[in-house]
Structures are given as structure tokens and as C-alpha cells.
Enzyme design. Structure first.
Site, PDB file in Angstrom:
ATOM      1  N   THR A 193       0.807  -1.221   0.000  1.00  0.00           N
ATOM      2  CA  THR A 193       0.000   0.000   0.000  1.00  0.00           C
ATOM      3  C   THR A 193       0.842   1.274   0.000  1.00  0.00           C
ATOM      4  OG1 THR A 193      -0.094  -0.057   2.412  1.00  0.00           O
ATOM      5  CG2 THR A 193      -1.909  -1.093   1.217  1.00  0.00           C
ATOM      6  N   LYS A 194       2.161   1.161   0.073  1.00  0.00           N
ATOM      7  CA  LYS A 194       3.014   2.334   0.259  1.00  0.00           C
ATOM      8  C   LYS A 194       3.389   2.982  -1.074  1.00  0.00           C
ATOM      9  CE  LYS A 194       3.066   1.968   4.751  1.00  0.00           C
ATOM     10  NZ  LYS A 194       2.322   0.727   5.009  1.00  0.00           N
ATOM     11  N   ASN A 195       4.173   4.054  -1.005  1.00  0.00           N
ATOM     12  CA  ASN A 195       4.521   4.857  -2.180  1.00  0.00           C
ATOM     13  C   ASN A 195       5.185   4.029  -3.273  1.00  0.00           C
ATOM     14  OD1 ASN A 195       4.537   6.244   0.400  1.00  0.00           O
ATOM     15  ND2 ASN A 195       4.980   8.120  -0.736  1.00  0.00           N
TER      16      ASN A 195
END
Length: 293
Positions: A193-195
Site C-alpha cells: 500500500t506504500k509509495n
């Protein structure tokens, strides 16, 4: 990436994986070396160059990075670490894991980040470090935090799980603007879900050689050399176990994904900013809803 059918709901995590990542993973699988090795070393070097920091240690999670940062900086039982209550549980868990006490400071309602004006009230003789969290990629107001840390001889460990590729709002050093380039340690997450993602994974960056060396040792059971250093053509099988460590290393399969994700990170972050702007525009006149900065 192929279009996704969202008729059954919005997916939990939908990372953007291209043919470059797939080809690099296939190359790794065909190489015969899939654990920590040359691809992990390349990924670490790429992170160092991107952030503008001296040392990067690739790990299996941001949680591992936070844990090793605390250990490597000597935070221990009976001490206190100031942090924010508005974060994932891992931030406080790792403080407890080293035997220290998490001390919570409230957030600024505008940014949802730790309020620097309230930190000084919680500093005691037992305080060892300040652990701010850049929530949802919004940079904390770091200048007053660094000043407090210097005045009280405290470490600063940044939880930048959400924030790789973003910049400080106001850096005292014009050459050091990227989040991760200023504090004793900064920790990133590469969860889906991160950058950017490596599937699962994280990294610790630091200007301190001693901290980087200890983190590299502790990430693999406390062994003096990893398998690549022992079994590559320039290695030797011999190693020592200097202290009890953990199984926190990143594999070359994960790093193969990260190498290309990092090259796309600026574009990913710009896309996130645009999506945030669209949500704010759509929701700004909705009664009872306050959109974030």
C-alpha cells in the site's frame, strides 16, 4: 498493468508493477541467487543515491528498520521514546521491544503529525529519542524537532513508512531536503500500500557508519558476513556470530522489484498528489467532512 474489475469493491492494495520489475525478478530467479545478494546491494546503493545519504540497509519491513534503529542507537530498557499516538502499532511496538517506554505527544489537527510545540513538555531525564511519523506522506515540522534533540542530546528516528520520495518542508541544509537525509535514522516501508513496493520490505537509512554496520549484522542473526560475502567469488565461508540478531534481511527477489519501483517513485508520488487533490475538490463542500491538508 491490466485494468482491474472493481465491481466487487475497491482492492485493498493495487501496486503498479510493470514489465521491468517482472523481467528483473525473472533474471534473479534464473541467476541462481535469490536471497540477499547483488540485487539487494544494488537496491541499497540506489536508495543512498536517491535520498542523498551515506548508508542504506535493505530489510524485510519498516518495523525491522525501526527496531534496528533503536537498538543501533543504544535505546534500551528504562528509557523513554517520544512519539505520536496517530500511527500504526509497529511504531510503539518496537519501542516496547527494546524495553523502553513509548511516550505519546498529541498531533496537530491540521497535519495529523506530532505537534513539536508539545514535545518539550514530555522530555524527561529518561528520554532517549524522538520518533516522529510523517503521516500519509505529509512531512513533519522537523526543524523544531531537530533543535529540541540537539538541545537535550536526543536521537531522532523518523518513521517515514509513508514518505519515501517526499521532502522536508524546511531543511536547515539546502543540500539535504529529501526525507531521510537529515536525522540519525530514517525508516521506510515497501509494503504493497506504500509509495513504492517490494511486496514486503523496508529500509533504514543513516549518516552513521556504526549504525549501518550494526544493522547489517543484526538483520541476519548477528553474523559477521552474509551468504553473498561468504559464497561469492570474492568471499570466504568463515564467519562469526558476534551477538544475537534477527532474521530481518531482504531477498534479491524483493530487491529486483524495488530497483525499478524506485525509478518510478517520483511519478508515483505525483500521481498520489493528484488523486488527493481530486478527493479534496470532490469532498470540500460536503457537510461534516474536513479534508486533510
Amino acid at each position: 498493468m491490466q485494468p482491474v474489475d472493481i465491481s466487487k469493491g475497491i482492492p485493498y492494495a493495487l501496486p503498479s508493477i510493470g514489465e521491468e520489475e517482472i523481467a528483473e525478478v525473472v533474471d534473479t530467479l534464473r541467476s541462481g541467487w535469490i536471497t540477499t545478494g547483488p540485487k539487494t546491494q544494488q537496491f541499497e546503493e540506489d536508495i543512498k543515491q536517491y535520498v542523498g545519504v551515506d548508508h542504506a540497509v535493505a530489510l524485510n519491513s519498516c518495523t525491522a528498520a525501526l527496531h534496528l534503529a533503536l537498538l543501533g542507537l543504544g535505546v534500551c530498557r528504562g528509557e523513554e521514546v517520544i512519539t505520536t499516538p496517530y500511527t500504526f502499532t509497529a511504531t510503539a511496538n518496537v519501542i516496547a521491544h527494546v524495553g523502553a517506554k513509548p511516550v505519546f505527544v498529541d498531533v496537530d489537527e491540521r497535519t495529523m503529525n506530532i505537534d513539536p510545540d508539545l514535545i518539550v513538555e514530555k522530555i524527561t531525564a529518561k528520554t532517549a529519542a524522538i520518533l516522529p511519523v510523517h503521516f500519509a506522506s505529509v512531512p513533519c515540522d522537523m526543524v523544531p524537532i531537530w533543535e529540541l534533540a540537539e538541545d537535550h542530546d536526543l536521537h531522532v528516528i523518523e518513521d517515514a513508512a509513508h514518505a519515501i520520495g517526499n521532502r522536508y518542508l524546511d531543511s536547515p541544509d539546502p543540500e539535504k531536503t529529501m526525507i531521510g537525509s537529515m536525522s540519525d535514522a530514517t525508516c521506510y516501508s515497501f509494503y504493497p500500500t506504500k509509495n513504492m513496493t517490494t511486496g514486503e520490505g523496508g529500509a533504514l537509512v543513516t549518516p552513521h557508519q556504526e549504525l549501518a554496520d550494526r544493522a547489517m549484522k543484526l538483520r541476519l542473526h548477528g553474523m559477521s558476513k552474509d551468504a553473498w560475502l561468504r559464497y561469492s567469488d570474492r568471499g570466504s565461508w568463515y564467519y562469526e556470530v558476534d551477538e544475537a540478531g534477527w532474521k530481518y534481511n531482504m531477498s534479491d527477489i524483493q530487491a529486483a522489484i524495488g530497483i525499478h519501483q524506485l525509478r518510478k517513485l517520483d511519478a508515483f508520488n505525483e500521481r498520489r498528489k493528484e488523486q488527493g487533490r481530486l478527493y479534496n475538490l470532490a469532498l470540500e463542500n460536503l457537510k461534516g467532512v474536513i479534508t486533510p491538508d
